[in-house]
Design a protein around this motif. Structure first.
Motif, PDB file in Angstrom:
ATOM      1  N   LEU A 282      23.074  91.417  13.637  1.00  0.00           N
ATOM      2  CA  LEU A 282      23.711  90.132  13.931  1.00  0.00           C
ATOM      3  C   LEU A 282      21.848  89.668  13.680  1.00  0.00           C
ATOM      4  N   ASN A 283      20.936  90.883  13.795  1.00  0.00           N
ATOM      5  CA  ASN A 283      19.739  90.478  13.396  1.00  0.00           C
ATOM      6  C   ASN A 283      19.578  89.436  12.435  1.00  0.00           C
ATOM      7  N   ALA A 284      20.501  89.872  10.897  1.00  0.00           N
ATOM      8  CA  ALA A 284      20.758  89.020   9.704  1.00  0.00           C
ATOM      9  C   ALA A 284      20.472  88.209   9.866  1.00  0.00           C
ATOM     10  N   ILE A 285      21.324  87.700  11.308  1.00  0.00           N
ATOM     11  CA  ILE A 285      21.867  85.867  11.286  1.00  0.00           C
ATOM     12  C   ILE A 285      20.340  85.337  11.133  1.00  0.00           C
ATOM     13  N   ARG A 286      19.332  85.891  12.721  1.00  0.00           N
ATOM     14  CA  ARG A 286      18.105  85.364  12.497  1.00  0.00           C
ATOM     15  C   ARG A 286      17.060  85.493  11.105  1.00  0.00           C
ATOM     16  N   THR A 287      17.058  86.972  10.449  1.00  0.00           N
ATOM     17  CA  THR A 287      15.940  86.944   9.678  1.00  0.00           C
ATOM     18  C   THR A 287      16.045  86.411   8.321  1.00  0.00           C
ATOM     19  N   ARG A 288      17.296  86.166   7.664  1.00  0.00           N
ATOM     20  CA  ARG A 288      18.115  85.561   6.445  1.00  0.00           C
ATOM     21  C   ARG A 288      17.324  83.506   7.140  1.00  0.00           C
ATOM     22  N   ARG A 289      17.481  83.508   8.039  1.00  0.00           N
ATOM     23  CA  ARG A 289      17.261  81.784   8.605  1.00  0.00           C
ATOM     24  C   ARG A 289      16.008  81.638   8.808  1.00  0.00           C
ATOM     25  N   GLY A 290      14.838  82.940   8.990  1.00  0.00           N
ATOM     26  CA  GLY A 290      13.750  82.834   8.737  1.00  0.00           C
ATOM     27  C   GLY A 290      12.871  82.486   7.732  1.00  0.00           C
ATOM     28  N   ILE A 291      13.638  83.733   6.812  1.00  0.00           N
ATOM     29  CA  ILE A 291      12.855  83.569   5.392  1.00  0.00           C
ATOM     30  C   ILE A 291      13.455  82.438   4.710  1.00  0.00           C
ATOM     31  N   GLU A 292      14.655  82.141   4.511  1.00  0.00           N
ATOM     32  CA  GLU A 292      15.363  80.942   4.063  1.00  0.00           C
ATOM     33  C   GLU A 292      14.232  79.614   4.030  1.00  0.00           C
TER      34      GLU A 292
END
Lengths: 148, 148, 148, 148, 148, 148, 148, 148
Positions: free
Chosen positions: C63-73
């Motif tokens: 779930l956190n990856a949904i936020r973090t990957r978008r943040g980085i990308e």
């Protein structure tokens, strides 16, 4: 809105001429930091002094890269200016960087550099010698109007 | 097999030194056409003469681009040599092109050009001043062996 | 507008310092969820309990990856903070993720971690030790102004 | 032919175990330089000494990056090993780098690191604790055969 | 602003539930045309009748693809709903399409389909069974707040 | 907002018909310069006269490419119109360019060109013969409404 | 090894001339199916007859696309031949497709088509009028040798 | 050499028919593990048992993804077979995955599934109902020969 990055020479007012000439057009310009001293010393000013000139310059060039790469990557058009003096390898580097990303490259160079710039010119969609021509291109690309 | 493209200066034997030094390593080298005259005149020789020097050079630079872009795009490592003379904007252009494609760039330059090359150096994974160092890097990257 | 993702350590107020310092600059910050407990338990809180700690953590990390990957990308700049404690492998993972996407990476780390972070530092455009320096970089990148 | 890059810990023989176990399979392995001293000193050994440890390490990490980035970029599968000791941020960095490139990541880690590695595990297609399991995965992926 | 594409089943009000539940969040939703008849007949209605059902459907599916591909390509998050009835291969197709583009995929499915959906679930960052859970994920991703 | 690029024939009012028909829809249209004379002569008008017709045309086509490539690259949908007269290779070139970038291509062509356009048609998501049909597609894609 | 795709006109022996001329060079050629009848009818011959000519052609063009897209995508150089007769929109489509993928495009066309092909020519690295010139380019690119 | 991935149904001998029919052609086939039991249990067999069926399946599906994603990513052509039984969402997922990567997709399906597969068919370059037709396509694509 056309995004235009103005790369290269920082010792004459070519950027100001283009920006002024493009007034009224739907263009947003970006550019490197053009304060020569700030650009040279930004790395050590923020990250700490270096005894070795190589690392002094390296730190600065990397900070500047945060701005310049973003400028090129977000641009539709990259104008690269080669002026009278200095090696200007950073301008040619930017031209290569922009070409590899498929950006539309416009070169603004001097007739006496024609042969030396042939590879850069060959990667450009336009080769100009006057800031006025860059403005005319931007106006034509955006509005279809030609200089009268 | 490591694919290495040798870009830049064509007036000294630095390529030969690297190729000779790398004998026995699993490397394949590529490079631009290094016959200065052929490189300058290839366009008109094949595609027909041009009255205007700009188009003479443009035709040639585009033919050379077929070779050089492929060389860079297929390379793992791009070595860019800045020599003593000339503007060498094509070398800096290649460095920018390679950097934008995420290639590992090694610069082979002269100490007196350090400041002028700072942006190019900042995009490189190694800055060398001797062909021997390039060979040592290739050997280390491929085998883990350091110069004794 | 510069988009900056603030990755890494969530136990000190370094993000607040940077955000406060950057007031007035044209920056938009994003970050992971920094509530440690929520971040750890989000998966099971929403998707149902797990008997096995591995899957408890796996659900949450995804779930956190949904936020973090978008943040980085979506970021132009990714700041990665390594703090005093814990393994902080997620910070290093984010740095690698950002580097592979060609983002401008700024590391904010402690002198005692210098050797252990050498690969991460080598992928960064700036290595800082104080939040103030990150702010100064953002100000310089956006306005060209250096700290006085 | 399956290309597998073996990233991470260099102090135990896990790579040798995997390579030996995979004998007879159509796999080609690559890895970083695993001679700790050579890996640490390669930069200054080839490019010249540095007074400052940061630049000593920086030069070395960049040379190593020529090998490791190529290894990851050309791999089908990236195995990342987290061992008992050290910070191992380079391993987590490699995992993030591989994940961003869409590589199949297999983690080889220890049960006591489960929580600290949850973000890395969540990006992996398999989490193992024994080299034998990595071999079994490679065999299954290539031949469909399961351990009897 | 989080862009969310709602793919799959068009016979129940799951989209309305999610949109209503997400009120107040910074989300923009998109979706396929959910009027079953319009979706089936759009091709021939606009482009002319077809004697053969295959081409009738082909024309329609291609028009719908203009909308659905754009929806997926511009989304940060793709929610794929598998309902009770029909083959729903288009939903699984969308999931595969989204996964290949590196989108964050959330599956909304029924427990009885668990085994049949295992490959799709394995490509998702979350597997839910209630629209409420999708809303809770969106809220958590955007605000860090968990359901109380 | 749907971004639509209108490529091809510049001698009839098909663009005006589409723009008028799409009034009220959330569409933004772009197009090449449609003033035939300006389009032909822009290169020499801005960059200087050429004795050779080839270079006259080359300079102009490159300036126009700044606009047309950006138009296609930023579009969601590329409509390519083949009219009654001329070779129209630029229209087919644009269709190929758009297809390679994965754009949704709509062809607007005449029944008598069906066989000659079969490769272009096969790369399109819709083949129309009337501007009205293009409008109906845009309306359906955006609103789900079919022509009554 | 240089991979060259020979696109376009299928009614004269230009491909044979190039292949013969390039004997001894490290080139691999590919091309579309050049048997006109097979190319036109392949779709219905394999997939079943169609009453409507549009679908007859559509089926065939899609089968041919399996071959032609792969040919272009795998090529280093795409040669596009425009002959005397027919609309040849597929040739221009291939040129656009190749240009968007960043391939080196060589056009082989007739002087009387110069103006009509100006956009295609502007995207090419060489414009030739004789198969012999294409061979000379390939020889120069591979060996550096110019025609004597 | 044409690389063909054979995705989908694993209960009939369609793969064997295609492989046998393609004997003598320059094709290399790849496929998922087709031993149903091994495919279902590979995860727990190698990585350890799971109490919960969801995680049992999740572990297996992820291991299989190492093979299937690589198969699709390296293929020129992806054949997706929909058989008589089961949900076959993995087949549709693979079709979507392949389509998003721009692969040439050939569907091998049954007439009674025509309507349910219309979105998948619309993304394919050929829709077949017999393995023989797939072989004929491969032969035509490689040799230009049509079935007599």
């Amino acid at each position: 809105m056309l995004k235009v990055y103005l790369s290269g020479e920082i010792h004459t007012d070519w950027r100001e001429q283009i920006v002024a000439g493009a007034e009224g057009l739907d263009v947003v310009f970006s550019a490197p930091v053009t304060d020569h001293e700030a650009s040279d010393d930004c790395g050590v000013a923020i990250l700490g002094a270096e005894a070795d000139k190589f690392w002094h310059d390296n730190k600065g060039a990397k900070l500047n890269a945060i701005r310049t790469r973003r400028g090129i990557e977000q641009a539709d058009v990259v104008v690269v200016r080669f002026g009278e003096k200095y090696k200007q390898w950073n301008a040619a580097f930017d031209a290569g960087y922009a070409a590899a990303l498929g950006k539309s490259v416009i070169v603004l160079s001097m007739p006496e550099h024609q042969h030396a710039l042939k590879e850069v010119h060959a990667a450009a969609l336009a080769v100009t010698s006057e800031p006025r021509q860059v403005v005319e291109i931007l106006r034509y690309v955006l509005t279809g109007a030609l200089p009268s």
